[in-house]
Design a protein around this motif. Sequence first.
Motif, short mmCIF file in Angstrom:
data_model
loop_
_atom_site.label_atom_id
_atom_site.label_comp_id
_atom_site.label_asym_id
_atom_site.label_seq_id
_atom_site.Cartn_x
_atom_site.Cartn_y
_atom_site.Cartn_z
N GLU A 86 -5.81 10.17 -2.51
CA GLU A 86 -7.04 9.80 -2.43
C GLU A 86 -7.29 8.35 -2.05
O GLU A 86 -8.28 8.14 -1.89
CB GLU A 86 -7.65 9.85 -4.49
N ARG A 87 -6.28 7.94 -2.01
CA ARG A 87 -5.85 6.14 -1.92
C ARG A 87 -5.50 6.10 -0.08
O ARG A 87 -5.52 5.08 -0.12
CB ARG A 87 -4.89 5.75 -3.03
N PHE A 88 -5.88 7.35 -0.06
CA PHE A 88 -5.13 6.57 1.85
C PHE A 88 -5.87 5.85 2.05
O PHE A 88 -5.64 5.19 3.55
CB PHE A 88 -4.75 8.03 2.54
N ALA A 89 -7.64 6.10 1.74
CA ALA A 89 -8.60 5.27 2.42
C ALA A 89 -7.89 3.65 3.15
O ALA A 89 -8.81 3.07 3.41
CB ALA A 89 -9.96 5.46 2.49
N THR A 90 -7.38 3.62 1.26
CA THR A 90 -7.24 2.10 1.48
C THR A 90 -6.46 1.69 2.72
O THR A 90 -6.37 0.36 3.23
CB THR A 90 -6.65 2.00 0.37
N VAL A 91 -5.35 2.66 3.00
CA VAL A 91 -4.72 2.09 4.37
C VAL A 91 -4.95 2.27 5.90
O VAL A 91 -4.71 0.87 6.41
CB VAL A 91 -3.37 3.39 4.68
N PHE A 92 -6.03 3.52 5.67
CA PHE A 92 -7.03 2.99 6.57
C PHE A 92 -7.62 2.13 7.18
O PHE A 92 -8.24 1.11 8.01
CB PHE A 92 -8.22 4.49 6.61
N LEU A 148 0.71 -0.37 -0.05
CA LEU A 148 -0.58 -0.02 -0.01
C LEU A 148 0.59 1.38 0.27
O LEU A 148 0.56 2.24 0.43
CB LEU A 148 -1.13 0.21 1.35
N ASP A 149 1.95 0.82 -0.23
CA ASP A 149 2.78 2.07 -0.58
C ASP A 149 2.59 3.48 -0.68
O ASP A 149 2.32 4.49 -0.72
CB ASP A 149 4.59 2.06 -1.15
N GLY A 150 2.26 3.06 -2.62
CA GLY A 150 1.27 4.57 -2.97
C GLY A 150 0.33 4.90 -2.92
O GLY A 150 0.49 6.22 -2.77
N ALA A 151 -0.56 4.27 -1.84
CA ALA A 151 -1.33 4.61 -1.08
C ALA A 151 -1.20 5.76 0.26
O ALA A 151 -1.84 6.83 0.26
CB ALA A 151 -2.64 3.50 -1.17
N LEU A 184 -5.20 10.17 11.78
CA LEU A 184 -5.27 11.50 11.56
C LEU A 184 -3.44 12.42 11.10
O LEU A 184 -3.40 12.83 10.18
CB LEU A 184 -6.12 12.21 12.65
N ILE A 185 -2.39 11.38 11.87
CA ILE A 185 -1.14 11.74 12.34
C ILE A 185 -0.25 11.26 10.87
O ILE A 185 0.57 11.87 10.21
CB ILE A 185 -0.17 11.02 13.31
N ALA A 186 -0.91 10.08 10.74
CA ALA A 186 -0.27 8.94 9.78
C ALA A 186 -0.74 9.91 7.86
O ALA A 186 0.25 10.51 7.10
CB ALA A 186 -0.79 7.66 9.33
N PHE A 187 -1.82 10.99 7.96
CA PHE A 187 -2.63 11.26 7.28
C PHE A 187 -1.79 12.18 6.32
O PHE A 187 -0.81 12.61 5.69
CB PHE A 187 -3.28 11.32 6.99
N ARG A 188 -1.48 13.01 7.79
CA ARG A 188 -0.57 14.57 7.65
C ARG A 188 0.41 14.23 7.52
O ARG A 188 1.54 15.27 6.55
CB ARG A 188 -0.91 15.33 8.89
N ARG A 189 1.46 13.23 7.63
CA ARG A 189 3.00 12.81 7.79
C ARG A 189 3.28 12.21 6.54
O ARG A 189 4.32 11.74 6.51
CB ARG A 189 2.96 11.98 9.05
N ARG A 190 2.33 11.67 5.48
CA ARG A 190 1.91 10.38 4.36
C ARG A 190 3.41 11.46 3.68
O ARG A 190 3.81 10.51 3.04
CB ARG A 190 1.13 10.32 3.99
N ALA A 191 3.86 12.82 2.84
CA ALA A 191 4.47 12.76 2.84
C ALA A 191 6.31 12.54 3.40
O ALA A 191 7.02 11.88 2.30
CB ALA A 191 5.01 13.86 2.31
N SER A 192 6.01 11.90 4.43
CA SER A 192 7.55 11.75 5.40
C SER A 192 7.88 10.67 5.13
O SER A 192 8.28 9.71 5.45
CB SER A 192 7.32 12.02 6.39
#
Length: 177
Positions: free
Chosen positions: A13-19, A5-8, A48-56
């Motif tokens: 838009e795809r972060f929901a799959t990680v959730f 799920l690295d790309g998600a 929420l933290i993961a989503f905010r830090r997803r670029a890192s």
Amino acid sequence: MTMSLDGAVADPERFATVFDAHYEEIRRYIGRRLDLDIAEDLAAETFLIAFRRRASFDAALGGIRAWLYGIATNLIGKHRRAEIRRYRALARAAPSTGDGGHEQQVVDRIAAGVTVQKLSAALAGLSRGERDVVLLVAYGELTYDEVAAALGVANGTVASRLSRARNKLRDALGVEV
């Protein structure tokens, strides 16, 4: 979950799959360490933290699962006193004697209560680092590599903390761990 799920992570838009793939597992882990009533909130905060830090997020440092467990463990750290209080309260609690059913059920329940008490007291006696490693392995079923990635420590640190914790738990419980 074995699929990547690295790309998600990077794609909002795809972060929901990680959730969807990891939320329940993270909530259960937090619920085992803290009270269930705050597990839901902390699990949501983890994502929420993961989503905010997803670029890192850097897959080379460990997978998504380890990254999420690391965030959750850090949030639990902010509630460390509550975790210790919970273990101490479980250690002091009187074992359940059952509902007057069969004699063996009563004996089994008392034995289980004593075990929970002893284990809770032993966990409360571990250092923060030792407890984090033990519970990531036991509750999260993470590998040494995943624990190292989650906590941002070397594999050798994971191994030494786990070894020390096992020795302390063995001494406190009087059993092989």
